[in-house]
Design a protein around this motif. Structure first.
Motif, PDB file in Angstrom:
ATOM      1  N   GLY A   1      89.539  22.361   1.752  1.00  0.00           N
ATOM      2  CA  GLY A   1      88.303  21.991   1.086  1.00  0.00           C
ATOM      3  C   GLY A   1      87.556  23.193   0.559  1.00  0.00           C
ATOM      4  O   GLY A   1      87.725  24.317   1.061  1.00  0.00           O
ATOM      5  N   TRP A   2      86.787  22.946  -0.476  1.00  0.00           N
ATOM      6  CA  TRP A   2      85.833  23.924  -0.986  1.00  0.00           C
ATOM      7  C   TRP A   2      84.428  23.399  -0.712  1.00  0.00           C
ATOM      8  O   TRP A   2      84.114  22.237  -0.994  1.00  0.00           O
TER       9      TRP A   2
ATOM     10  N   SER B   1      87.819  18.379  -1.940  1.00  0.00           N
ATOM     11  CA  SER B   1      88.824  18.508  -0.891  1.00  0.00           C
ATOM     12  C   SER B   1      90.151  17.985  -1.395  1.00  0.00           C
ATOM     13  O   SER B   1      90.208  17.174  -2.337  1.00  0.00           O
ATOM     14  N   ILE B   2      91.211  18.466  -0.762  1.00  0.00           N
ATOM     15  CA  ILE B   2      92.555  18.018  -1.127  1.00  0.00           C
ATOM     16  C   ILE B   2      93.371  17.908   0.156  1.00  0.00           C
ATOM     17  O   ILE B   2      93.391  18.836   0.980  1.00  0.00           O
TER      18      ILE B   2
ATOM     19  N   ALA C   1      92.962  14.246  -3.882  1.00  0.00           N
ATOM     20  CA  ALA C   1      91.722  15.011  -4.067  1.00  0.00           C
ATOM     21  C   ALA C   1      90.497  14.107  -4.089  1.00  0.00           C
ATOM     22  O   ALA C   1      90.558  12.970  -4.568  1.00  0.00           O
ATOM     23  N   THR C   2      89.404  14.639  -3.571  1.00  0.00           N
ATOM     24  CA  THR C   2      88.094  13.980  -3.673  1.00  0.00           C
ATOM     25  C   THR C   2      87.073  15.025  -4.089  1.00  0.00           C
ATOM     26  O   THR C   2      87.265  16.228  -3.852  1.00  0.00           O
TER      27      THR C   2
ATOM     28  N   THR D   1      88.072  20.879 -10.687  1.00  0.00           N
ATOM     29  CA  THR D   1      89.386  20.378 -10.287  1.00  0.00           C
ATOM     30  C   THR D   1      89.927  21.222  -9.152  1.00  0.00           C
ATOM     31  O   THR D   1      90.008  22.457  -9.271  1.00  0.00           O
ATOM     32  N   ILE D   2      90.291  20.564  -8.068  1.00  0.00           N
ATOM     33  CA  ILE D   2      90.898  21.252  -6.933  1.00  0.00           C
ATOM     34  C   ILE D   2      92.399  21.060  -7.001  1.00  0.00           C
ATOM     35  O   ILE D   2      92.887  19.994  -7.395  1.00  0.00           O
TER      36      ILE D   2
END
Length: 116
Positions: free
Chosen positions: A35-36, A50-51, A57-58, A68-69
């Motif tokens: 997650g970021w 998060s991924i 991804a959310t 975009t993750i």
């Protein structure tokens, strides 16, 4: 020793783009959800994106459609592509790894400043 090292933070004009990277060592990266998060001055740390280990991804409401993750399991790296940046995106951005055992590890952060 577990390490999460973020990079890519910078000063950027509104409307600009940045790509943040987080390189993970000491963990089985491919098994971790990533997650970021970000923390703006005077505010609490909040989830940006998060991924999961499977690539689902959310996103937080404020970044949906602009950020975009993604992840590269071969490089033990998670990315955050940030487009259409606005001053409200100014914050310290942190990377988090969540292991299958339920343990969270954090990086030390990278600073993003959006200003004209």
């Amino acid at each position: 020793q577990v390490q999460l090292v973020e990079s890519g933070g910078d000063l950027v004009h509104p409307g600009g783009s940045l790509r943040l990277s987080c390189v993970v060592s000491g963990l089985l990266f491919r098994l971790c959800d990533m997650g970021w998060y970000r923390q703006a001055p005077g505010k609490s740390r909040a989830l940006v994106a998060s991924i999961t280990r499977r690539g689902s991804a959310t996103y937080g409401d404020s970044v949906e459609g602009r950020f975009t993750i993604s992840r590269d399991n071969a490089e033990n790296t998670v990315y955050l592509q940030m487009d259409s940046l606005i001053p409200e995106d100014t914050a310290v951005y942190f990377c988090k790894a969540h292991t299958p055992a339920g343990v969270d590890y954090w990086g030390s952060g990278t600073v993003v400043t959006v200003s004209s």
